[in-house]
Design an enzyme around this catalytic site. Structure first.
Site, PDB file in Angstrom:
ATOM      1  N   THR A 117      -7.571  11.433   2.253  1.00 52.42           N
ATOM      2  CA  THR A 117      -6.315  11.043   2.889  1.00 52.42           C
ATOM      3  C   THR A 117      -5.348  12.226   2.957  1.00 52.42           C
ATOM      4  O   THR A 117      -5.576  13.279   2.377  1.00 52.42           O
ATOM      5  CB  THR A 117      -5.639   9.921   2.084  1.00 52.42           C
ATOM      6  OG1 THR A 117      -5.332  10.427   0.765  1.00 52.42           O
ATOM      7  CG2 THR A 117      -6.541   8.693   1.961  1.00 52.42           C
ATOM      8  N   LYS A 143       3.162   3.922 -11.135  1.00 52.97           N
ATOM      9  CA  LYS A 143       1.916   3.163 -11.000  1.00 52.97           C
ATOM     10  C   LYS A 143       1.641   2.328 -12.253  1.00 52.97           C
ATOM     11  O   LYS A 143       1.154   1.195 -12.166  1.00 52.97           O
ATOM     12  CB  LYS A 143       0.744   4.096 -10.707  1.00 52.97           C
ATOM     13  CG  LYS A 143       0.777   4.669  -9.288  1.00 52.97           C
ATOM     14  CD  LYS A 143       0.776   3.565  -8.237  1.00 52.97           C
ATOM     15  CE  LYS A 143       0.763   4.097  -6.826  1.00 52.97           C
ATOM     16  NZ  LYS A 143       0.788   3.020  -5.810  1.00 52.97           N
ATOM     17  N   TYR A 196       4.753   9.751 -10.616  1.00 57.52           N
ATOM     18  CA  TYR A 196       3.677   8.933 -10.043  1.00 57.52           C
ATOM     19  C   TYR A 196       2.966   8.117 -11.123  1.00 57.52           C
ATOM     20  O   TYR A 196       2.724   6.909 -10.941  1.00 57.52           O
ATOM     21  CB  TYR A 196       2.687   9.843  -9.325  1.00 57.52           C
ATOM     22  CG  TYR A 196       1.682   9.110  -8.472  1.00 57.52           C
ATOM     23  CD1 TYR A 196       2.072   8.455  -7.309  1.00 57.52           C
ATOM     24  CD2 TYR A 196       0.329   9.090  -8.815  1.00 57.52           C
ATOM     25  CE1 TYR A 196       1.146   7.784  -6.518  1.00 57.52           C
ATOM     26  CE2 TYR A 196      -0.600   8.430  -8.029  1.00 57.52           C
ATOM     27  CZ  TYR A 196      -0.186   7.777  -6.881  1.00 57.52           C
ATOM     28  OH  TYR A 196      -1.108   7.114  -6.103  1.00 57.52           O
ATOM     29  N   ASN A 254       0.810  -1.219   0.000  1.00 54.83           N
ATOM     30  CA  ASN A 254       0.000   0.000   0.000  1.00 54.83           C
ATOM     31  C   ASN A 254       0.842   1.268   0.000  1.00 54.83           C
ATOM     32  O   ASN A 254       0.438   2.288  -0.550  1.00 54.83           O
ATOM     33  CB  ASN A 254      -0.924  -0.015   1.220  1.00 54.83           C
ATOM     34  CG  ASN A 254      -1.516   1.338   1.516  1.00 54.83           C
ATOM     35  OD1 ASN A 254      -2.368   1.843   0.801  1.00 54.83           O
ATOM     36  ND2 ASN A 254      -1.038   1.955   2.609  1.00 54.83           N
TER      37      ASN A 254
END
Length: 252
Positions: free
Chosen positions: A191, A158, A154, A87
């Site tokens: 978040t 990913k 990023y 995660n």
């Protein structure tokens, strides 16, 4: 007994995943730089065990040492199944690709791509040796599927981890093992990472206003709701589709 290892466990989605797994009777080991003592209390309430290992996933030697310690802790108990949920991830650096410092980029790739690959590989080796079913999960992102201005690091990491998922799963299928490797795209959640996104400058991240609107218009999902979807997928082991990139939007 089933055991799960969750990275980035101290807050956000990682914390929620750990709790949902414990509620399902799974013993959990957490990896993160900081510790969340509330998870120990939660584990006691659920009558399962919880252990935490402090580790900077940007440090390759620390990743290997942490795996060795966890392996010595889990496998003597003859687990029925071992889950790994990769995660932990970093979003920074957020900027035009030509402005990104080489050291920042190297750290980003180490945390987001190299560490989850290494951990998954190590657990694949060990569970094969011990003849224990293994289910590896990597938290992906919608950014893996499209270019985003200011997110070159990023989006790339990913996307690369999605292809690793498919490739590692293909190998396990060909080898006819009992192991499964999947990815899970959790969508936009409320978040700390979202807070950092909203703090970006428009020069570095042109879509910043869109993400500010997500918060303003209450469009961010709770991490508990998203974790619940993932844990339901994982604990229905026979139904897991090896190599699949699961997406939370298919469940809401």
């Amino acid at each position: 007994m089933r055991y799960a290892v969750v990275t980035g466990v101290s807050k956000g989605l990682g914390e929620s995943i750990a709790k949902m797994l414990m509620e399902s009777g799974v013993h959990v080991t957490g990896i993160s730089r900081s510790k969340n003592d509330l998870l120990n209390d939660f584990a006691a309430e659920q009558n399962v065990s919880y252990q935490h290992y402090s580790c900077d996933l940007g440090n390759m030697e620390a990743v290997q040492d942490t795996f060795n310690q966890i392996s010595e802790s889990i496998f003597p108990h003859d687990p029925e199944t071992v889950f790994l949920i990769n995660n932990a991830a970093v979003l920074e650096p957020i900027d035009q690709s030509m402005n990104i410092k080489s050291a920042d980029l190297a750290y980003h790739v180490q945390v987001n791509t190299v560490a989850p690959m290494v951990l998954t590989n190590l657990f694949l080796q060990k569970t094969t040796e011990m003849d224990v079913p293994f289910i590896g999960t990597i938290i992906s992102s919608g950014a893996a599927e499209r270019p985003v201005y200011g997110w070159s690091a990023y989006c790339t990491t990913k996307a690369s981890i999605n292809m690793y998922t498919k490739t590692a799963a293909l190998e396990q299928e060909e080898l006819k093992t009992q192991h499964k490797i999947i990815a899970f795209s959790p969508g936009i959640m409320d978040t700390k990472m979202q807070e950092k996104i909203r703090e970006s400058s428009k020069n570095a991240f042109v879509e910043v206003d869109t993400f500010r609107d997500y918060k303003k218009n209450n469009m961010l999902k709770s991490t508990d709701a998203v974790a619940g979807v993932l844990v339901d997928i994982l604990t229905d082991e026979s139904s897991i589709e090896n190599g699949k990139i699961y997406n939370v939007k298919d469940y809401f």
